[in-house]
Design an enzyme around this catalytic site. Structure first.
Site, PDB file in Angstrom:
ATOM      1  N   GLN A  86       0.994  -1.309  -0.115  1.00 20.47           N
ATOM      2  CA  GLN A  86       0.020  -0.016   0.085  1.00 20.47           C
ATOM      3  C   GLN A  86       0.857   1.369  -0.237  1.00 20.47           C
ATOM      4  OE1 GLN A  86      -2.562  -1.786   3.304  1.00 20.47           O
ATOM      5  NE2 GLN A  86      -4.170  -0.520   2.229  1.00 20.47           N
ATOM      6  N   HIS A 129      -2.015  -5.180 -12.495  1.00 17.70           N
ATOM      7  CA  HIS A 129      -1.449  -4.855 -13.973  1.00 17.70           C
ATOM      8  C   HIS A 129      -2.134  -5.772 -15.003  1.00 17.70           C
ATOM      9  CE1 HIS A 129       2.938  -3.927 -12.217  1.00 17.70           C
ATOM     10  NE2 HIS A 129       1.977  -2.917 -11.971  1.00 17.70           N
ATOM     11  N   ASP A 139       2.332   0.538  -7.961  1.00 13.08           N
ATOM     12  CA  ASP A 139       3.632   0.745  -8.489  1.00 13.08           C
ATOM     13  C   ASP A 139       4.479   1.827  -7.911  1.00 13.08           C
ATOM     14  OD1 ASP A 139       2.614  -1.218 -10.453  1.00 13.08           O
ATOM     15  OD2 ASP A 139       2.863  -0.025 -12.217  1.00 13.08           O
ATOM     16  N   ARG A 197       3.694   0.196  12.972  1.00 16.61           N
ATOM     17  CA  ARG A 197       3.182  -1.134  12.289  1.00 16.61           C
ATOM     18  C   ARG A 197       3.270  -1.021  10.987  1.00 16.61           C
ATOM     19  NH1 ARG A 197      -2.354  -4.006  11.125  1.00 16.61           N
ATOM     20  NH2 ARG A 197      -1.352  -5.878  10.209  1.00 16.61           N
ATOM     21  N   HIS A 245       1.057  -9.283   4.702  1.00 14.89           N
ATOM     22  CA  HIS A 245      -0.037  -8.308   4.435  1.00 14.89           C
ATOM     23  C   HIS A 245      -0.515  -8.540   2.877  1.00 14.89           C
ATOM     24  CE1 HIS A 245      -2.229  -4.746   6.440  1.00 14.89           C
ATOM     25  NE2 HIS A 245      -2.797  -4.935   5.226  1.00 14.89           N
ATOM     26  N   ASN A 302      -1.676 -10.415   8.501  1.00 15.03           N
ATOM     27  CA  ASN A 302      -2.686  -9.502   8.544  1.00 15.03           C
ATOM     28  C   ASN A 302      -3.843 -10.093   7.939  1.00 15.03           C
ATOM     29  OD1 ASN A 302      -3.618  -6.652   8.952  1.00 15.03           O
ATOM     30  ND2 ASN A 302      -4.175  -7.048   6.837  1.00 15.03           N
ATOM     31  N   GLU A 303      -5.070  -9.980   8.793  1.00 13.95           N
ATOM     32  CA  GLU A 303      -6.315 -10.343   8.232  1.00 13.95           C
ATOM     33  C   GLU A 303      -6.365 -11.682   7.596  1.00 13.95           C
ATOM     34  OE1 GLU A 303      -8.459  -6.814   6.976  1.00 13.95           O
ATOM     35  OE2 GLU A 303      -8.088  -5.893   8.712  1.00 13.95           O
ATOM     36  N   ASN A 316      -7.910  -6.381  14.431  1.00  5.97           N
ATOM     37  CA  ASN A 316      -8.389  -5.315  13.667  1.00  5.97           C
ATOM     38  C   ASN A 316      -9.780  -4.958  13.680  1.00  5.97           C
ATOM     39  OD1 ASN A 316      -5.748  -5.049  12.909  1.00  5.97           O
ATOM     40  ND2 ASN A 316      -6.015  -5.427  10.605  1.00  5.97           N
TER      41      ASN A 316
HETATM   42  C1  BGC Z   1      -6.402  -4.033   5.910  1.00  5.33           C
HETATM   43  C2  BGC Z   1      -5.697  -2.610   5.462  1.00  5.33           C
HETATM   44  C3  BGC Z   1      -6.780  -1.814   4.496  1.00  5.33           C
HETATM   45  C4  BGC Z   1      -7.937  -1.267   5.902  1.00  5.33           C
HETATM   46  C5  BGC Z   1      -8.955  -0.339   5.438  1.00  5.33           C
HETATM   47  C6  BGC Z   1      -7.713  -3.508   6.499  1.00  5.33           C
HETATM   48  O1  BGC Z   1      -8.433  -4.567   6.338  1.00  5.33           O
HETATM   49  O2  BGC Z   1      -5.412  -4.425   6.777  1.00  5.33           O
HETATM   50  O3  BGC Z   1      -4.750  -2.924   4.290  1.00  5.33           O
HETATM   51  O4  BGC Z   1      -6.393  -0.545   4.098  1.00  5.33           O
HETATM   52  O5  BGC Z   1      -8.473  -2.418   6.479  1.00  5.33           O
HETATM   53  O6  BGC Z   1      -9.768  -0.881   4.253  1.00  5.33           O
END
Ligand code: BGC
Length: 492
Positions: free
Chosen positions: A40, A60, A73, A98, A143, A187-188, A328
């Protein structure tokens, strides 16, 4: 006063009290941070030997899937501007940052046969810059940006991935572990498995819901457990860090107090959070998932459950592979029981078999589903305490999207209200030790591209410099990290 008037008056008092910002100081030692992730923000997608990952390939080859055909990119160009990022973090006064490692920047093939030294140097420099400024790194190893060669041989639904991740994790501990106290393997994971292989709204975009998402999860949980054990056996004694996994969930509020709706909300939480959390924090998949998916699979003509099963040995190996709980949370749902669940096609959503929705009257943000429900985080934290035996919890993401204006007063209010509920959860007795704002800066918001803006800092994506400018919310967060207080003055 009539009885009705009295009840009304008291209900009003309760709801007003809940709306007031908590004016207690956050406990000494409570950690405030801000978060980003590699794809990101980093850009430099093919620079200095970095390999291609599934998000490079996805953006892409399917530009039409992302708003404005955006790609990562260049993103925030943090590969070149990490010192500016650290200066922003320092300005915010956060205790930790983080961020995530790009697997394909470190291992271009995904395997440990070829280590990309410039990629390693980039992260070493970032970590050094953080430490020099008194900011603790909290590293996510994965992630969502799987090296493309690993996807080409099947990705997460293929069993080889468990060892590939374990070797990558060992290398990360070896390379960076002397300077890192907090690690997150994933992550998630639900977004990796459900989004990537079930419902297809995330790279690599495979749609085999109720099948590939379950297999993906099975391998991912084993990979997490391998990494935790590797740390425990080979690194903990010398590096003395902590390892966990970030799991995301919405809060599911029962749509009514009927028993059916209460059960429906709990079912949704178990499918959403317990799917990953139960094997790790308790043991094995949640009973409701095992029972429901087995029944539905047989009715659909399968010979056994679509949900893979762990052996007793695996259950024991996975159970307890955490040093803290990382969560999260952004929003909530109202969840009701429903009889209208079709049987026939495998589907994760039908397996849950409830009706979840967000009422129109809940406050909206700029992205659908990110409705603003600060009260949900307090309820979630209390549920986590009860369900998982009172773990030490860190919120690894929370925030809200908007139109990107610099004077983001709404984001200030949203942070204040969610944090207020976090503070109240601490008073309820929940052991919450940290909070992470998503995000440090506007960045590539997946399918929303650069239109989805979550940053404390604005980034000018039209400028080659990717100029960063603090928003009003950055000033508010800075005040909070400095005073540990959400209002003008706080009580101990
Ligand atoms: C993710 C992030 C995302 C954020 C907002 C989370 O699900 O870990 O990468 O940008 O939410 O959508």
């Amino acid at each position: 006063m009539s009885l009705r008037g009295f009840i009304f008056c008291c209900l009003l008092a309760i709801s007003t009290a809940q709306d007031e910002t908590n004016n207690k100081l956050f406990p000494e030692g409570f950690m405030f941070g801000a978060a980003t992730s590699s794809y990101q923000i980093e850009g430099a997608w093919d620079e200095d030997g970095k390999g291609e990952n599934i998000w490079d390939r996805y953006t892409h080859s399917h530009p039409e899937l992302v708003v404005n055909n955006d790609t990562g990119d260049v993103a925030c160009d943090s590969y070149h501007k990490y010192k500016e990022d650290v200066a922003m973090l320092k300005e915010l006064g956060v205790d930790f940052y983080r961020f995530s490692l790009s697997w394909s920047r470190i291992l271009p093939t995904g395997f440990v046969n070829k280590v990309n030294l410039p990629g390693v140097t980039y992260y070493k420099n970032l970590i050094k810059e953080l430490k020099d400024n008194g900011i603790e790194p909290l590293i996510t190893m994965y992630h969502w940006d799987l090296p493309q060669p690993l996807q080409d041989i099947g990705g997460w639904p293929s069993e080889f991935i468990i060892e590939a991740f374990a070797e990558y994790a060992r290398l990360c501990f070896e390379l960076f572990g002397d300077d890192v106290k907090y690690w997150l393997t994933f992550n998630e994971p639900k977004q990796t498995c459900l989004g990537g292989y079930g419902q297809g709204y995330s790279a690599p975009g495979i749609t085999l819901s109720g099948l590939a998402d379950y297999v993906c999860t099975h391998h991912l949980i084993k990979a997490h457990a391998r990494a935790w054990h590797i740390y425990d056996q080979e690194f903990r004694a010398t590096q003395q860090g902590l390892v966990s996994i970030t799991i995301d969930t919405m809060w599911h509020e029962p749509a009514s107090d009927s028993e059916e709706d209460v059960v429906a909300a709990e079912t949704a939480l178990q499918f959403e959070f317990g799917w990953y959390a139960n094997p790790i924090y308790n043991s094995d998949y949640p009973e409701i998932m095992k029972t429901r998916i087995a029944e539905r699979s047989l009715a659909e003509g399968f010979n056994k459950s679509r949900l893979p099963s762990f052996t007793d040995e695996e259950i024991a190996y996975i159970s307890g592979t955490f040093d803290f709980m990382a969560v999260n949370m952004y929003t909530s749902m109202l969840t009701a029981a429903t009889d209208e669940v079709p049987v026939g096609e495998p589907s994760y959503t039908y397996d849950i078999g409830v009706n979840s929705y967000q009422p129109d009257e809940w406050e909206s943000s700029s992205i659908l589903y990110f409705k603003i429900t600060p009260w949900g985080i307090r309820k979630l934290l209390n549920w986590l305490k009860e369900t998982y035996n009172d773990p030490a919890i860190i919120i690894t993401e929370n925030g809200t999207p908007d139109d990107g204006s610099l004077d983001d007063v709404k984001r200030v209010r949203v942070y204040r209200d969610y944090l207020s509920n976090v503070r109240s959860a601490i008073e309820d007795g929940v052991n919450v030790f940290g909070y992470t704002a998503w995000s440090l800066m506007d960045n590539f918001e997946w399918l929303q591209g650069y239109a989805g803006k979550f940053g404390l800092y604005h980034v000018d994506f039209d400028s080659i410099n990717r100029t960063r400018t603090p928003k009003t919310s950055a000033a508010y967060y800075k005040k909070v990290t400095k005073t540990r207080c959400l209002v003008d003055t706080c009580e101990e």
